[in-house]
Scaffold this motif. Structure first.
Motif, PDB file in Angstrom:
ATOM      1  N   CYS A   1      35.234  46.905  38.589  1.00 34.73           N
ATOM      2  CA  CYS A   1      34.905  45.521  39.472  1.00 34.73           C
ATOM      3  C   CYS A   1      35.235  44.348  38.985  1.00 34.73           C
ATOM      4  CB  CYS A   1      33.310  45.697  40.007  1.00 34.73           C
ATOM      5  SG  CYS A   1      32.182  46.208  38.465  1.00 34.73           S
ATOM      6  N   PHE A   2      34.563  44.478  37.352  1.00 30.78           N
ATOM      7  CA  PHE A   2      34.757  43.073  36.679  1.00 30.78           C
ATOM      8  C   PHE A   2      36.298  42.557  36.602  1.00 30.78           C
ATOM      9  CE2 PHE A   2      35.686  41.052  32.917  1.00 30.78           C
ATOM     10  CZ  PHE A   2      34.264  40.070  32.634  1.00 30.78           C
ATOM     11  N   ASP A   3      37.200  43.485  36.443  1.00 27.45           N
ATOM     12  CA  ASP A   3      38.662  43.217  36.695  1.00 27.45           C
ATOM     13  C   ASP A   3      38.946  42.704  37.854  1.00 27.45           C
ATOM     14  OD1 ASP A   3      38.561  44.030  33.699  1.00 27.45           O
ATOM     15  OD2 ASP A   3      39.872  45.849  34.346  1.00 27.45           O
ATOM     16  N   ALA A   4      38.509  43.331  38.898  1.00 27.96           N
ATOM     17  CA  ALA A   4      38.718  42.723  40.217  1.00 27.96           C
ATOM     18  C   ALA A   4      38.325  41.214  40.280  1.00 27.96           C
ATOM     19  CB  ALA A   4      38.310  43.585  41.123  1.00 27.96           C
ATOM     20  N   TRP A   5      37.020  41.061  39.902  1.00 28.54           N
ATOM     21  CA  TRP A   5      36.351  39.823  40.069  1.00 28.54           C
ATOM     22  C   TRP A   5      37.024  38.864  39.104  1.00 28.54           C
ATOM     23  CZ3 TRP A   5      31.022  42.203  38.597  1.00 28.54           C
ATOM     24  CH2 TRP A   5      30.524  42.923  39.793  1.00 28.54           C
ATOM     25  N   VAL A   6      37.802  38.899  38.195  1.00 31.77           N
ATOM     26  CA  VAL A   6      38.322  38.079  37.435  1.00 31.77           C
ATOM     27  C   VAL A   6      39.638  37.590  38.147  1.00 31.77           C
ATOM     28  CG1 VAL A   6      40.015  37.753  35.224  1.00 31.77           C
ATOM     29  CG2 VAL A   6      37.777  38.899  34.815  1.00 31.77           C
ATOM     30  N   ALA A   7      40.394  38.345  38.857  1.00 35.51           N
ATOM     31  CA  ALA A   7      41.528  38.234  39.515  1.00 35.51           C
ATOM     32  C   ALA A   7      41.229  37.315  40.799  1.00 35.51           C
ATOM     33  CB  ALA A   7      42.394  39.289  39.992  1.00 35.51           C
ATOM     34  N   GLU A   8      39.952  37.581  41.485  1.00 33.39           N
ATOM     35  CA  GLU A   8      39.453  37.027  42.546  1.00 33.39           C
ATOM     36  C   GLU A   8      39.092  35.452  42.235  1.00 33.39           C
ATOM     37  OE1 GLU A   8      35.900  37.213  45.779  1.00 33.39           O
ATOM     38  OE2 GLU A   8      36.315  38.871  44.710  1.00 33.39           O
ATOM     39  N   LEU A   9      38.458  35.480  40.955  1.00 36.80           N
ATOM     40  CA  LEU A   9      38.029  34.002  40.843  1.00 36.80           C
ATOM     41  C   LEU A   9      39.148  33.179  40.219  1.00 36.80           C
ATOM     42  CD1 LEU A   9      35.985  32.098  39.764  1.00 36.80           C
ATOM     43  CD2 LEU A   9      36.108  33.204  37.290  1.00 36.80           C
ATOM     44  N   GLN A  10      40.382  33.756  39.482  1.00 38.05           N
ATOM     45  CA  GLN A  10      41.185  32.854  39.086  1.00 38.05           C
ATOM     46  C   GLN A  10      42.254  32.513  40.666  1.00 38.05           C
ATOM     47  OE1 GLN A  10      43.127  35.471  36.098  1.00 38.05           O
ATOM     48  NE2 GLN A  10      41.991  34.303  34.676  1.00 38.05           N
ATOM     49  N   GLU A  11      42.161  33.716  41.436  1.00 38.20           N
ATOM     50  CA  GLU A  11      43.211  33.459  42.635  1.00 38.20           C
ATOM     51  C   GLU A  11      42.313  32.400  43.586  1.00 38.20           C
ATOM     52  OE1 GLU A  11      44.209  37.345  44.157  1.00 38.20           O
ATOM     53  OE2 GLU A  11      45.180  37.671  42.438  1.00 38.20           O
TER      54      GLU A  11
END
Length: 192
Positions: free
Chosen positions: A108-118
């Motif tokens: 979940c954390f890794d997906a949130w990082v991608a979502e935030l940056q995108e």
């Protein structure tokens, strides 16, 4: 349905459960008073009450920080100091760079990082869980997490961002921390 659904995160492709107005409020394209008045006009006070409360919390935190500018300047100095310290501690530096790259192994954390940056956006409940994992699981300083958010969020507000991270680690409400829970993350994200 705001009061019942506001903590649910549909993700970047899902249905929004919040107003998504915070970037416009942050940039002063619309004021908190205008947003609250429009919500009450559209839904009546009873229907808009929880939404208006959340708008008022934002206003409260902005005023709170304005009365304590040293909190903001101390955070800025901490970020500079901690970024310099990263070079001295290889283990800490590795965890920090894994977090920034979304390569922690925490799905979940890794997906949130991608979502935030995108997208420049994370749901508020996700922000709380993200900050908790950053601080209590990855054992990284809240100041650097707040700096990461501040660089990427479209609605990066000095008060909401800095004080939100301080709240998660128990500095705003002495001794009361926010701990992320896997079951809550799963339930509020529809299992994604």
């Amino acid at each position: 349905a705001y009061a019942a659904r506001r903590n649910h995160d549909g993700g970047p492709d899902g249905k929004a459960t919040t107003s998504l107005l915070s970037p416009a409020i942050r940039r002063r394209l619309v004021s908190e008073a205008e947003v609250a008045a429009a919500a009450v006009a559209a839904h009546g006070f009873a229907g808009a009450e929880k939404f208006v409360q959340e708008v008022c919390w934002r206003t409260y935190w902005v005023g709170w920080l304005q009365q304590r500018p040293e909190i903001w300047t101390r955070w800025q100095a901490d970020v500079v100091r901690m970024e310099a310290m990263l070079a001295e501690d290889g283990k800490w530096q590795r965890r920090y760079h894994q977090a920034l790259a979304g390569q922690t192994g925490i799905d979940c954390f890794d997906a949130w990082v991608a979502e935030l940056q995108e997208t420049g956006w994370l749901h508020n409940h996700v922000r709380m869980s993200f900050a908790s994992i950053w601080c209590f699981t990855l054992r990284l300083p809240w100041q650097l997490g707040a700096a990461f958010f501040y660089r990427h969020l479209l609605d990066a507000c000095p008060a909401s961002n800095t004080l939100g991270w301080r709240w998660v680690v128990g500095l705003q409400t002495a001794g009361k921390t926010y701990l992320a829970r896997a079951d809550l993350i799963r339930d509020l994200s529809g299992g994604r």
